[in-house]
Design an enzyme around this catalytic site. Structure first.
Site, short mmCIF file in Angstrom:
data_model
loop_
_atom_site.label_atom_id
_atom_site.label_comp_id
_atom_site.label_asym_id
_atom_site.label_seq_id
_atom_site.Cartn_x
_atom_site.Cartn_y
_atom_site.Cartn_z
N HIS A 156 59.71 56.91 -21.95
CA HIS A 156 60.62 56.20 -21.87
C HIS A 156 62.19 55.43 -22.58
O HIS A 156 62.84 54.43 -23.23
CB HIS A 156 60.83 54.43 -21.54
CG HIS A 156 59.69 54.20 -21.21
ND1 HIS A 156 59.44 54.28 -19.44
CD2 HIS A 156 58.50 53.82 -21.10
CE1 HIS A 156 58.71 53.81 -18.66
NE2 HIS A 156 57.65 53.86 -19.43
N SER A 277 85.85 68.98 -34.78
CA SER A 277 86.84 68.18 -33.88
C SER A 277 88.14 68.96 -34.28
O SER A 277 88.46 68.64 -35.25
CB SER A 277 86.54 66.64 -33.82
OG SER A 277 87.39 66.59 -33.29
N LYS A 283 83.56 64.91 -38.21
CA LYS A 283 83.32 65.63 -37.07
C LYS A 283 82.03 66.45 -37.03
O LYS A 283 82.60 67.46 -37.58
CB LYS A 283 83.60 65.73 -35.46
CG LYS A 283 84.39 64.43 -34.98
CD LYS A 283 82.95 63.39 -34.33
CE LYS A 283 82.74 64.16 -32.99
NZ LYS A 283 82.08 62.86 -32.09
N GLU A 290 74.00 71.04 -26.89
CA GLU A 290 75.23 71.26 -25.48
C GLU A 290 75.71 71.60 -24.85
O GLU A 290 75.23 71.79 -23.01
CB GLU A 290 76.55 70.45 -25.76
CG GLU A 290 76.09 69.29 -26.92
CD GLU A 290 77.50 68.15 -27.29
OE1 GLU A 290 78.49 68.32 -26.69
OE2 GLU A 290 77.45 67.89 -27.91
#
Ligand code: ARG
Length: 465
Positions: A156, A277, A283, A290
């Protein structure tokens, strides 16, 4: 251009229909398989005396020239010649005339395309298998370095029990090993030769189907002509295999995305596998992971598209089935693009072992072991569970870990607790005590790694799983 099937027609095909109908844009990638198939068919026709041996020889020789010309970019494909099958047949006829016109004897494009797509997918599956073997090896290599790297295991997404990074990685090895086996099984079912099914009802010519199958390396011939031309199970099955591969790559990608967040900091992606970024200077984003996660949806889409395309098709061939190609090609292309970067990303990432250890120290990952400690002292498990539940509650209230409790505090929960509890609930004891088959203990993990290496050795020698 006059159509090879133009005899029955009195009007030319509408230009828009030519564009609409034509699959040459995407099926030209099957030219090798189409030529290999035609060479086998022509050879068999000559051998059976269905066409003259000299015609068969001329066909085979010219098909080899056409192959070279395509490979050297010297052949031109025509939209209005519809597909790869008719483009190549037309080239052949343009070059050698009547002999070329005899190639399609006892054959239909319906069994021809079924043959070509099977051969094409078999060739692709060999490459995919090699990439999967590489993926498995990547996980095993990293696992070997981390049999002592303790980290929290989750259920979980809540800390559950301590495991090692090696154990976690070897879970993915198992997934990709199953993928490898699935692909082998899919390949075996694809490796059946459909030529001789004709348009749908076989043929009156005395074809030697077994000979063609043997020439092309198939293990058998299809058993029913209607099924031979209208079966695309193997395409869907491969799309299923590819979807499952992507699902596995996506799950690990998702973990890496989480693990590389500031909140986890378990890993750091190599600069070469991250991007920045355009606005936020600080970043470093895990784009590769992804994109793998994102492309998984697209591969599932191909599977859904194929299943839906096939579901309402009455026997036998229908043109809908031309739609199988772009979708399965897209899935293959994407998996072939994803797996190598997936492996490189994993190989180059930095593992923050102390953050992982710290992570395992919090969240009472040793609570089960504390309960098991009492069980070993004679308490029934349910009672032990309850005692430790109370202990955990007390720890949370007092902002302590179980191992922070003094002996007096410990004994206020059960007088069965003795000094040896500290050792029994250490993370190392929790992990290495789990020596059950398939467990995370160092010894078990090492033997899992050994077995994996043997397996990888076996398949690298070209043996099927
Ligand atoms: N390009 C077609 C396909 O991919 C080849 C078979 C065409 N057969 C036919 N009868 N139209 O399915």
């Amino acid at each position: 251009m006059a159509k090879l099937w133009g005899g029955r027609f009195r009007k030319a095909t509408d230009k828009k229909v030519d564009d609409f109908n034509s699959s040459i844009r995407f099926d030209q990638r099957m030219y090798r398989q189409d030529i290999r198939g035609s060479i086998a068919h022509a050879t068999m026709l000559g051998r059976q005396g269905i066409i003259d041996k000299s015609d068969a020889d001329a066909i085979v020789a010219e098909l080899k020239n056409i192959l070279k010309d395509i490979e050297n970019g010297k052949a031109e494909f025509l939209i209005d010649a519809e597909d790869i099958h008719m483009n190549i047949e037309k080239m052949l006829i343009d070059r050698i005339g009547d002999a070329g016109k005899r190639l399609h004897t006892g054959r239909s494009r319906n069994d021809q395309v079924a043959l070509d797509i099977r051969m094409y997918l078999i060739d692709e599956m060999a490459e995919l298998s090699a990439m999967l073997a590489e993926t498995m090896a990547t996980f095993v290599e990293l696992a070997k370095k981390h049999t002592d790297t303790i980290m929290p295991g989750y259920t979980h997404l809540q800390k559950a029990q301590p495991v090692t990074l090696a154990h976690h990685l070897m879970a993915y090895y198992e997934m990709f090993r199953r993928d490898y086996e699935r692909l082998c099984q899919c390949r075996a079912r694809t490796n059946i030769m459909p030529l001789g099914s004709g348009a749908l009802a076989g043929t009156t010519y005395p074809l030697d189907r077994g000979y063609v199958a043997q020439m092309l390396g198939f293990s058998d011939v299809t058993a029913n002509s209607l099924d031979g031309v209208s079966d695309r199970d193997f395409v869907i099955e491969l799309a299923g295999c590819l979807s499952i591969i992507m699902m596995h790559a996506s799950r690990f990608s998702e973990e890496l995305i989480l693990w590389s967040s500031g909140e986890f900091s378990f890993v750091e992606m190599d600069d070469a596998y991250s991007t920045g970024s355009s606005i936020m200077p600080q970043k470093k984003n895990p784009d590769v992971a992804e994109l793998i996660r994102g492309k998984t949806g697209r591969v599932y889409g191909d599977l859904m598209g194929l299943l839906t395309m096939m579901k309402g098709i009455p026997l036998a061939y229908n043109k809908d089935m031309q739609e199988d190609k772009e979708q399965i090609f897209d899935s293959i292309d994407n998996v072939k693009m994803c797996l190598p970067v997936f492996c490189d990303m994993i190989r180059t990432m930095k593992v923050n072992t102390s953050k992982m250890y710290e992570g395992a120290q919090g969240g009472f990952t040793n609570a089960t072991d504390a309960a098991d400690y009492l069980v070993k002292k004679g308490l029934p498990f349910r009672d032990a569970h309850s005692v430790i539940g109370n202990m955990v509650f007390y720890c949370i209230e007092n902002n302590k870990a179980i191992t922070d409790l003094t002996m007096d505090e410990m004994r206020s929960f059960s007088d069965m607790i003795e000094e040896d509890i500290y050792e029994a609930v250490s993370l190392e004891a929790c992990v290495n005590g789990r020596a059950v088959t398939g467990g995370p203990s160092k010894l078990m993990t090492q033997s899992a790694i050994e077995r994996a290496e043997e397996y990888l050795d076996k398949i690298s020698n070209g043996k099927d799983a």
